[in-house]
Design a protein around this motif. Sequence first.
Motif, short mmCIF file in Angstrom:
data_model
loop_
_atom_site.label_atom_id
_atom_site.label_comp_id
_atom_site.label_asym_id
_atom_site.label_seq_id
_atom_site.Cartn_x
_atom_site.Cartn_y
_atom_site.Cartn_z
N GLY A 133 0.81 -1.21 0.00
CA GLY A 133 0.00 0.00 0.00
C GLY A 133 0.84 1.26 0.00
O GLY A 133 0.50 2.25 -0.66
N VAL A 134 1.95 1.25 0.72
CA VAL A 134 2.85 2.40 0.75
C VAL A 134 3.58 2.53 -0.58
O VAL A 134 3.76 3.64 -1.10
CB VAL A 134 3.84 2.28 1.92
N LEU A 135 3.99 1.39 -1.14
CA LEU A 135 4.61 1.44 -2.46
C LEU A 135 3.67 2.08 -3.47
O LEU A 135 4.08 2.95 -4.26
CB LEU A 135 4.97 0.03 -2.93
N LEU A 136 2.40 1.67 -3.46
CA LEU A 136 1.45 2.21 -4.42
C LEU A 136 1.23 3.70 -4.17
O LEU A 136 1.26 4.50 -5.13
CB LEU A 136 0.12 1.45 -4.33
N LEU A 137 1.01 4.08 -2.94
CA LEU A 137 0.76 5.49 -2.63
C LEU A 137 1.91 6.36 -3.12
O LEU A 137 1.69 7.39 -3.78
CB LEU A 137 0.59 5.67 -1.11
N ASN A 138 3.13 5.95 -2.83
CA ASN A 138 4.27 6.79 -3.18
C ASN A 138 4.62 6.73 -4.66
O ASN A 138 5.13 7.71 -5.23
CB ASN A 138 5.47 6.40 -2.32
N ARG A 139 4.34 5.61 -5.32
CA ARG A 139 4.55 5.57 -6.77
C ARG A 139 3.51 6.43 -7.48
O ARG A 139 3.83 7.10 -8.47
CB ARG A 139 4.50 4.12 -7.27
N LEU A 140 2.28 6.43 -6.99
CA LEU A 140 1.26 7.33 -7.55
C LEU A 140 1.70 8.79 -7.39
O LEU A 140 1.60 9.59 -8.33
CB LEU A 140 -0.08 7.12 -6.84
N GLY A 141 2.17 9.13 -6.19
CA GLY A 141 2.57 10.51 -5.94
C GLY A 141 3.73 10.94 -6.82
O GLY A 141 3.74 12.05 -7.35
N THR A 142 4.71 10.06 -6.99
CA THR A 142 5.86 10.39 -7.82
C THR A 142 5.46 10.54 -9.28
O THR A 142 5.95 11.44 -9.99
CB THR A 142 6.95 9.32 -7.67
N LEU A 143 4.56 9.69 -9.73
CA LEU A 143 4.11 9.77 -11.13
C LEU A 143 3.40 11.09 -11.41
O LEU A 143 3.48 11.63 -12.53
CB LEU A 143 3.19 8.59 -11.42
N ARG A 144 2.72 11.63 -10.43
CA ARG A 144 2.03 12.91 -10.61
C ARG A 144 3.02 14.03 -10.96
O ARG A 144 2.68 14.96 -11.71
CB ARG A 144 1.25 13.28 -9.36
N TYR A 145 4.24 13.94 -10.42
CA TYR A 145 5.24 14.96 -10.73
C TYR A 145 5.67 14.89 -12.20
O TYR A 145 6.01 15.92 -12.79
CB TYR A 145 6.45 14.81 -9.81
N HIS A 146 5.65 13.70 -12.76
CA HIS A 146 6.00 13.59 -14.19
C HIS A 146 5.00 14.35 -15.03
O HIS A 146 5.37 15.11 -15.95
CB HIS A 146 6.06 12.12 -14.61
N ARG A 147 3.72 14.17 -14.74
CA ARG A 147 2.72 14.91 -15.52
C ARG A 147 2.79 16.41 -15.21
O ARG A 147 2.57 17.23 -16.11
CB ARG A 147 1.31 14.39 -15.23
#
Length: 273
Positions: A197-211
């Motif tokens: 769950g933490v992996l998913l939360l933080n990967r989602l957050g990091t991906l938002r910076y790419h956009r």
Amino acid sequence: MSDSTVAGRGALGRPTRRAETADQVELPPHRFAGLVAPAVDRAFVAGMLAGRDGGGAELSSRYGGPAATGFLVEFRTRLAVPGGTVDGPGFAAITRYRDPAACQRALDKQVAYGMLQRVPGGGCCATDRGLAFLGELFGVHAEVTEELWAGHDDRVERLVSALGRVLAYALLLTGDDEPGAFAAMAPPHEPDGTPPGVLLLNRLGTLRYHRADAHAAAWTAAGHTATSIAELPPGPERLAIEQETDRRAAGPYTVLTAEERLAVLADLAALPG
């Protein structure tokens, strides 16, 4: 080999082979980039709100409240890395829509609370006290995401895997000297034993910076500033900028087949929150 058989993925997520059936699904990367962005936002915001309401606010208050912990929460996946820093250009990119002077005052307060320290070049890193806070925050996020996404273990695991490949490829596509929010925040801190769950939360957050970087590049190319784009009303010009954002954000998603892109959308849509 027929022309319709093209590459899928090799080491580090590089495209190498893709099945014919995937090509029959009409979801090219640029369309997917536009569709997945709000789904990523929804899941990420749900996880962060659960963290705030599930112990994060109380944790923050023990360390001085938002005035002491705000940037630690925002930059957590970079500052939690041993020796991790957010440099000056990265700080500016992440906060590009905020008043620079206000951001520097907020940073000064968090330095005064003993949570952050400045580094040469306008950046910052966590102090020992800041690292202690981040360790506890990761624990809160582990508990709340396990509860929030309970019963969706397979879905979370699939998303963790897919987004890991996307982020790895995004890093390959991002130049080492290319400033931006994504370069400042990727890859997320993922020590051994990090719960899914933490992996998913933080990967989602990091991906938002790419956009976010893709969007900034699109509105800059159209002659806008952070202030003017925020004030731009809906209409043909904004639509054109959003479409250009989708095009610029699409590159990392080529690591997924069209069928995998559909699966990511379905899994994100099905997550509670």
